[in-house]
Each structure stands twice: as structure tokens, then as C-alpha cells.
Motif scaffolding. Sequence first.
Motif, PDB file in Angstrom:
ATOM      1  N   LEU A 404       0.834  -1.201   0.000  1.00 52.87           N
ATOM      2  CA  LEU A 404       0.000   0.000   0.000  1.00 52.87           C
ATOM      3  C   LEU A 404       0.870   1.253   0.000  1.00 52.87           C
ATOM      4  CD1 LEU A 404      -2.724   1.499   0.274  1.00 52.87           C
ATOM      5  CD2 LEU A 404      -2.515   1.213   2.763  1.00 52.87           C
ATOM      6  N   ILE A 405       1.900   1.268   0.833  1.00 51.56           N
ATOM      7  CA  ILE A 405       2.791   2.436   0.893  1.00 51.56           C
ATOM      8  C   ILE A 405       3.440   2.675  -0.469  1.00 51.56           C
ATOM      9  CG2 ILE A 405       4.856   3.386   1.980  1.00 51.56           C
ATOM     10  CD1 ILE A 405       4.125   1.668   4.472  1.00 51.56           C
ATOM     11  N   LEU A 456       3.817   5.929   8.411  1.00 49.62           N
ATOM     12  CA  LEU A 456       3.766   4.638   7.727  1.00 49.62           C
ATOM     13  C   LEU A 456       5.161   4.135   7.368  1.00 49.62           C
ATOM     14  CD1 LEU A 456       0.720   4.990   5.310  1.00 49.62           C
ATOM     15  CD2 LEU A 456       0.865   3.551   7.345  1.00 49.62           C
ATOM     16  N   SER A 457       6.035   5.036   6.947  1.00 50.81           N
ATOM     17  CA  SER A 457       7.370   4.587   6.538  1.00 50.81           C
ATOM     18  C   SER A 457       8.144   3.975   7.697  1.00 50.81           C
ATOM     19  CB  SER A 457       8.157   5.751   5.933  1.00 50.81           C
ATOM     20  OG  SER A 457       8.507   6.706   6.922  1.00 50.81           O
ATOM     21  N   LEU A 458       7.797   4.356   8.934  1.00 49.79           N
ATOM     22  CA  LEU A 458       8.462   3.771  10.090  1.00 49.79           C
ATOM     23  C   LEU A 458       8.121   2.290  10.255  1.00 49.79           C
ATOM     24  CD1 LEU A 458       8.157   6.705  12.638  1.00 49.79           C
ATOM     25  CD2 LEU A 458      10.280   5.786  11.673  1.00 49.79           C
ATOM     26  N   HIS A 459       7.005   1.834   9.652  1.00 42.83           N
ATOM     27  CA  HIS A 459       6.693   0.410   9.703  1.00 42.83           C
ATOM     28  C   HIS A 459       7.703  -0.407   8.909  1.00 42.83           C
ATOM     29  CE1 HIS A 459       2.746  -0.224  11.765  1.00 42.83           C
ATOM     30  NE2 HIS A 459       2.825   1.093  11.760  1.00 42.83           N
ATOM     31  N   LEU A 460       8.225   0.153   7.835  1.00 38.38           N
ATOM     32  CA  LEU A 460       9.281  -0.536   7.088  1.00 38.38           C
ATOM     33  C   LEU A 460      10.550  -0.640   7.929  1.00 38.38           C
ATOM     34  CD1 LEU A 460       8.018   1.574   4.343  1.00 38.38           C
ATOM     35  CD2 LEU A 460       8.721  -0.672   3.577  1.00 38.38           C
ATOM     36  N   TRP A 461      10.844   0.412   8.657  1.00 39.22           N
ATOM     37  CA  TRP A 461      12.011   0.413   9.540  1.00 39.22           C
ATOM     38  C   TRP A 461      11.844  -0.627  10.649  1.00 39.22           C
ATOM     39  CZ3 TRP A 461      16.863   1.105  10.069  1.00 39.22           C
ATOM     40  CH2 TRP A 461      17.475   1.424  11.290  1.00 39.22           C
ATOM     41  N   GLU A 462      10.638  -0.705  11.230  1.00 35.90           N
ATOM     42  CA  GLU A 462      10.388  -1.697  12.274  1.00 35.90           C
ATOM     43  C   GLU A 462      10.547  -3.114  11.735  1.00 35.90           C
ATOM     44  OE1 GLU A 462       9.371  -1.266  15.893  1.00 35.90           O
ATOM     45  OE2 GLU A 462      10.764   0.229  15.110  1.00 35.90           O
ATOM     46  N   HIS A 463      10.075  -3.346  10.525  1.00 34.95           N
ATOM     47  CA  HIS A 463      10.237  -4.665   9.907  1.00 34.95           C
ATOM     48  C   HIS A 463      11.715  -5.012   9.812  1.00 34.95           C
ATOM     49  CE1 HIS A 463       9.017  -8.087   7.436  1.00 34.95           C
ATOM     50  NE2 HIS A 463       9.943  -7.763   6.550  1.00 34.95           N
ATOM     51  N   LEU A 473      16.005  -3.599   3.677  1.00 37.01           N
ATOM     52  CA  LEU A 473      16.291  -2.213   4.064  1.00 37.01           C
ATOM     53  C   LEU A 473      16.748  -1.403   2.860  1.00 37.01           C
ATOM     54  CD1 LEU A 473      16.604  -0.128   6.387  1.00 37.01           C
ATOM     55  CD2 LEU A 473      18.960  -0.936   6.626  1.00 37.01           C
ATOM     56  N   GLU A 474      17.630  -1.975   2.060  1.00 38.06           N
ATOM     57  CA  GLU A 474      18.190  -1.241   0.935  1.00 38.06           C
ATOM     58  C   GLU A 474      17.185  -1.054  -0.199  1.00 38.06           C
ATOM     59  OE1 GLU A 474      22.279  -1.187  -1.728  1.00 38.06           O
ATOM     60  OE2 GLU A 474      21.587  -3.082  -0.869  1.00 38.06           O
ATOM     61  N   GLN A 475      16.425  -2.107  -0.503  1.00 42.44           N
ATOM     62  CA  GLN A 475      15.586  -2.080  -1.692  1.00 42.44           C
ATOM     63  C   GLN A 475      14.185  -1.512  -1.456  1.00 42.44           C
ATOM     64  OE1 GLN A 475      15.683  -6.114  -3.248  1.00 42.44           O
ATOM     65  NE2 GLN A 475      17.910  -6.191  -3.035  1.00 42.44           N
ATOM     66  N   ARG A 476      13.634  -1.704  -0.254  1.00 40.65           N
ATOM     67  CA  ARG A 476      12.260  -1.264  -0.033  1.00 40.65           C
ATOM     68  C   ARG A 476      12.150  -0.199   1.055  1.00 40.65           C
ATOM     69  NH1 ARG A 476       7.728  -5.898   0.118  1.00 40.65           N
ATOM     70  NH2 ARG A 476       6.473  -4.127  -0.592  1.00 40.65           N
ATOM     71  N   ALA A 477      12.774  -0.429   2.201  1.00 32.97           N
ATOM     72  CA  ALA A 477      12.532   0.437   3.351  1.00 32.97           C
ATOM     73  C   ALA A 477      13.192   1.811   3.216  1.00 32.97           C
ATOM     74  CB  ALA A 477      13.002  -0.255   4.630  1.00 32.97           C
TER      75      ALA A 477
END
Length: 790
Positions: A404-405, A456-463, A473-477
Motif C-alpha cells: 500500500l505504501i 507509515l514509513s516507520l513500519h518498514l524500519w520496524e520490519h 532495508l536497501e531495496q524497499r525500506a
Amino acid sequence: MNSETKESVTAEHKNNRNRCLWYRQPASQWQEALPIGNGRLGGMIFGNLAQEKVQLNEDSVWYGGPKKANNPDARQYVPEIRKLLSEGKQQEAEHLARMGLMSAPKYLHPYQPLGDLLFYFLEHNKQAEGYHRELDLDTAVATVQYKLDGFQYQREYFSSAVDGVMAIRLTTGKPGGLTFGVHLMRRPFDGGTRSIGSDMILLQGECGKEGVEFRAGLHAAAKGGTLRTIGDFISVEQADEVTLLLAADTTFRSEVPEETVLRQLDQAARKGFDQLKRDHIADYSDKFNRVTLELNVESSADRTEDRGGGGIDPAALPTDSRLKRMQEGQDDAGLAALYFDYGRYLLLSCSRPGSLAANLQGIWNDSYTPSWESKYTININTEMNYWPAELCNLAECHEPLFDLIERMLPNGRVTAREVYGCRGFVAHHNTNLWGDTHVEGIPVSASIWPMGAAWLSLHLWEHYRFGLDASFLEQRAYPIMKEAAQFLLDYMVEDKQGRLVTGPSISPENKFMLPDGTAGNLCMGPAMDMQIVFTLFTACIQASEILAQDAEFRSQLAEALPRIPQPAIGRHGQVMEWLEDYEEFEPGHRHISQLFALHPGELIHARHTPELAQAAKQTLERRLSHGGGHTGWSRAWIINFWARLGYGDTAYEHVKQLLMKSTYPNLLDAHPPFQIDGNFGGTAGIVEMLLQSHGGEIALLPALPAAWTEGRVTGLRARGGFEVDLEWKRGGLTRAVLKPGRSSLCKVYAGAGGAALNVRCGDTVCETKREGNLLVFTAEAGKCYVLSPS
């Protein structure tokens, strides 16, 4: 089902009855029906005898289409709105913002039902005996059983992620005892149903001129009796057993959804019900069983419904009776464990890789005009939906949110440029299937909040923090985090004190009072904004260091960090919600946004920042003394706050309040009306009571309530790549197992005043050192570390 299988299933349910929702009557309303889902295709099971209903949803059935709705005049008015705010002209600023920033059209379109699957049974208008309706969380299978005229009837329902279909099997001990008609209906937006051969019907329709088109197919197979189509019904006559398979698809995913539906039905029919069920259970249970939680099992093991003098074992009671007992003041630790398991079940059932993200109702919505359009509200609710994902070892359930993001990203770039004249990526407080990012809505109190993308972007960091996957981390977050941070670098302005602040913005949905009595929404630099900015900038700096890239951008963020306002304490000893110590218009407001720094953020820590922790406690007490926590999701957030502060008994009191005041008979969250975020927030809160992993350490049983005298939990995840099992008795830790996914220095906090712990790896006592109440040792990937009292 043969008698041997029935006895086996009955025995299993007796052993695992605390992982079942069950009832002695059909659902009389939607809030009593039982949800099933495979991430994409959902149903609500009512269990009625003569006229059964399964209310259906498919996650991409949204009305209308994407909108280019950014206000073309916005960019020129943002500086003027800021100027009015700086001059204290509150009403003038909000008046101009309403006209100059709001989008056209004002509101996003709703998520809608797929329709209803309706059954009409012949000779079922009778009183049944032994009625039993249940949802087994171990298998994700719902079952209805009853007797009519001395004969047993059973219905089984599940939605398979493996095969993409919903499956229903009806059986009876009465030879030729199944005669019914079944059809699909979407009142009042039915696009028509046609028959395909003698064993299939197909519902078609669309969701508005620009909306998706959809197809839903129902296939039937019978043992004994006859099967035919009559009109838009499938007619079953005098069968012994019937299997129904339902598939659905839309043009959001497929150019020709009918082809997808027919292919899925054909493949599932070739498999047969038994193999579908085996594959479904294997797939689901593999994920669900990663985590187990047992509370006070031994202390209640000798209490059964039938033994006099021993009291009542609540797990032997129907779920609605257990809720009622709790409302009457009876404790039920097992109900809290059931609620926790139900939250994990719901997440697995409404958010799977390849599905859409869970919206305000997950996937279960029965209204064509649902409250708040059943969309994605991203000023707390969508984020709360995913709080359990990493904690509860369901990291893959997080993926639909990341999808979604990524759909929001191109829209957010356009909104950042057109509305604010900024680089990067912005979103406001709502989005939809298509990832729209404009200033949606009309209330100034909610709409003008440009922090949705940042949070919302912090959810990628938490993952990343939980799994430590550098390629993710490099490709998506990091690319998404970077663009959200770029927007904020451009958007923030310097105030009179030299601080960098966001604005115009709001503290979500709350109002303040100016000294002259004017109520205000719009402001500069509200506390939640600044806490999110600081957290995101810090995360971006750490990510760029890990990836060894973007040194110049990292330097820009590092220069900005000291100028970002930090959490401050106000005149009442509370954490201030705004830059000024305003009085609140509604002191018991459901949002407690200024405590983002406590949870899910980490700027406030129970032991590392004691003054701010005390101010957070005061903030909560003030909110609650004025009636706060009156909505389900707000109460769930409060559980997490108290857990982070280390007040286990208080956190558990709010778990009970969530169950007593904000939970429907089917255990879905009552906002009211239904919103699923309370379920997910409550599930995460129970984990936070048992395990925390922020502030650079792992805390074991940091907020264990006295009522949970003994218990065990397995499979929880901690930041830093750890999986954790815990056991305790008489309120004290007896054993902890840490399984690191990567070699690292491990810091464990086991509570002040607790027994000293030994750390073993196999037969070896590990070398440790102590830093206050922290136990510090080096953990190697792939090894198992057992912590137990000396």
C-alpha cells in the motif's frame, strides 16, 4: 464425517477449548457472526438453521476509482496560513485553510461488500437440539452442529489462502436429509447472476462508473440426491453431503476476473473438500502455531463446569457467557489469552502476502456506506492494525501494508509538489485502495495532517529492526523512508526560537483553547509531528550508516535533529500536546497523540527518561479522569502505554475494560461501531506486558500483572532478530529462551529486584556482565540461550 473422526475432533476441542469461540445459538446480528478469511476473501458466518447467511467480502471491492484531487490553489496559500497562525489569527487561518488546502472531491470512496451467500433449507423451521456454533482458532475452520428430528447436521466453513476459495461442506446423518436452495445476492447493487451448467452460478457487477468490476462464482457438488440450477439458484434435493466452493475476483487484479474465478473453482473442485481442508489447515496452522500463550493454566486445571466446589472453568462456557461474566466483575485470564489468539487469527485472515492491507474493518464489512468509508485511516488506525505483526511472528502479514505504501508513493510525490512545493513523499490522514494522498475530508481537526507517509514509513524500519534483512532495508525500506524525510526537511520552517517545526498541521482530531476562549485545531509543530520527525530522521541516519550510503543526506538530517522540539512537560505535569501549554478543548479525547514518544516511539522510556515517564503517567491519568479510552482502539493504545511504563496491573485493568466495554459477542472490537484496530492494538498490548525490546534492550515480563500468576509464552519476536520464549510462576520468571537470528551483543532486563539470572547455551554457562539491572552477553546466531534464576 465418520464417528471416529467426530470423536477425535471432539476430544481435541476439549483439550484446546480456550482456543475456540463458541456459542449455543445462531447469530442474530452481524456483531455475533463469526469471521473467516484468507487475506483476500472473507465471510461472516451466522449459522441460522432455515435461512443461513454468509456475508461476503473481497478486499478489492471498492467503489469509484483513484482521484486527482489536490487543491490547485493550495501551494500559494500555505505561507499565508502560516503567517496568520504566527499572528495569533486562529479562526482566519482555519477559514483560509478550509478553502485553500482541502481537496475536491472532499471524501474518498468506500470499501464495499461483495454480497451475501443465502441458503433456504427445506424442513428446517423447527426447534433444533444441541445447537453448537464455533470458530476453531487452531484450524481457522468454523462449524455449526445441531440435531433435527433426532438426526445430526453439520456445516463446516473456511477460506483457503492456498487455493483462493471459500469452502463449505454440509453433512447429515439423515439419508437424503439435505434439501435447500442457495444463491448470491448484492442488494441493492446486484449486477445479476447467471447459471453455468447445472452446478454453478456467477454473480457479476461493478462499483460505480470508474470503479472495479467483479465476479463471484459458486460451485456445488453433492453426494446422493440431485443438483440443478433453477433461475439464479443452485437447487440441492435430498443429498447426503454437499460441498460449495466460492471464488471471487475484480479488475483491480485481473483484466478478465471471470476467467480467474472459473479457473480457481475448477482447480479447487478437482482437489475435493478433504484435500482443500488439509492444505488450508497445514498452511494456516504453520503460521498460527509459531506463537502460543497460556495464562494461569495449572491454577485453573481442576476447575470444571461439572465438579461441585471447584468453581467454574470459564473456558467451559460459551464465549458470550464469558464476556458477560467479565462484565459482571469476574476475572478470566483465559479470555485475555483467547483475545490474544483471536487477534493473531484475524491478522492472518485479513492480511496475507498478495492481499490488500487490512482496512478499518480488516476485510469484514457489511455496509455499502460504512462508517469512515471503511478505508485506511493513517493517523493511528492503520498503523495499529500492524502493531502485532512483528511481535507475534507474523512478519509476512506486514507485507500488504508495504505494498500500500508503495502504491501511495507516486501520488504522494505529486501531492508534496502541488500542495506544498516540496520534494519527497507526503500523505495525510486517509488513503484508499489506489493510495491517494491528498488532503481528504472537510474537518480541519483531522484533514490537515501531513504526517501519514512519515508514520507509515516507520513500519518498514520496524520490519527491518525485527528481521535485520539488509536487502529489504536497501531495496524497499530506506528509499521510502528517505523520501518521507525529504518532504519534512523541505516542509519544516524555523520558528522565532530557531526551532524547526511542521505546519500548518494538527494534533490528530483534538482541539486546544486559546486564552481568549477560541477553540483551535491548526497549529505549528504539534508534539506528535515533532516526535515522528525526530524518530524518522534518526531511523534514516541509522539506515544510511548501515547501508554506507547517502552521507550528504545523513549530514542534513543530523544538522536538523538538534533543532527539532523534544517532548516537554506542561503546567499539569503532563506531556505537552502542542508547542504552547494550551488547555484542551476535550480533556478526555480519544487520541493521545502526544504520547507517540512512549508508544510506538521510544523517546520516553520508563527507566531511561524517568521525568518524562512520570509526565506520561500524568497525561494518561488526566485523560482517563475525563472519560478517555471510551473507544476500542483508544483503550487498546492505553494498554500499550501502561505496559511501556511498567504498570502491569493497570495495563491488565484496561485489557479487562477493553473486553467489558468495547468488545462485541464475536470478540470483534466495538469502536463503536466495529473497527478492527482495537483487536490488533489489544493483542499488541498483551505482548508488551510480557516482552519489550526497545531502548536497546530486551525486557522480560516488564509489566506482568499480579492476576497472571503463572504462564508461558513461546515464539514472540524482539527487535534485533531474536525469538523469545518465557515461563513464569508466582509472578516471577522461571525460564526464558532467546534464539538470535544474528550474532550481536544482547542486553536483557529482567526487572528490578528480581532473582539473578544465569545464561546457558547448551551445557555451557555463558560469560556475562551486569550494567545495573541489565544482563549483557554476546549471542551467536543459530544458538539457543536459556536464562533461569541462579
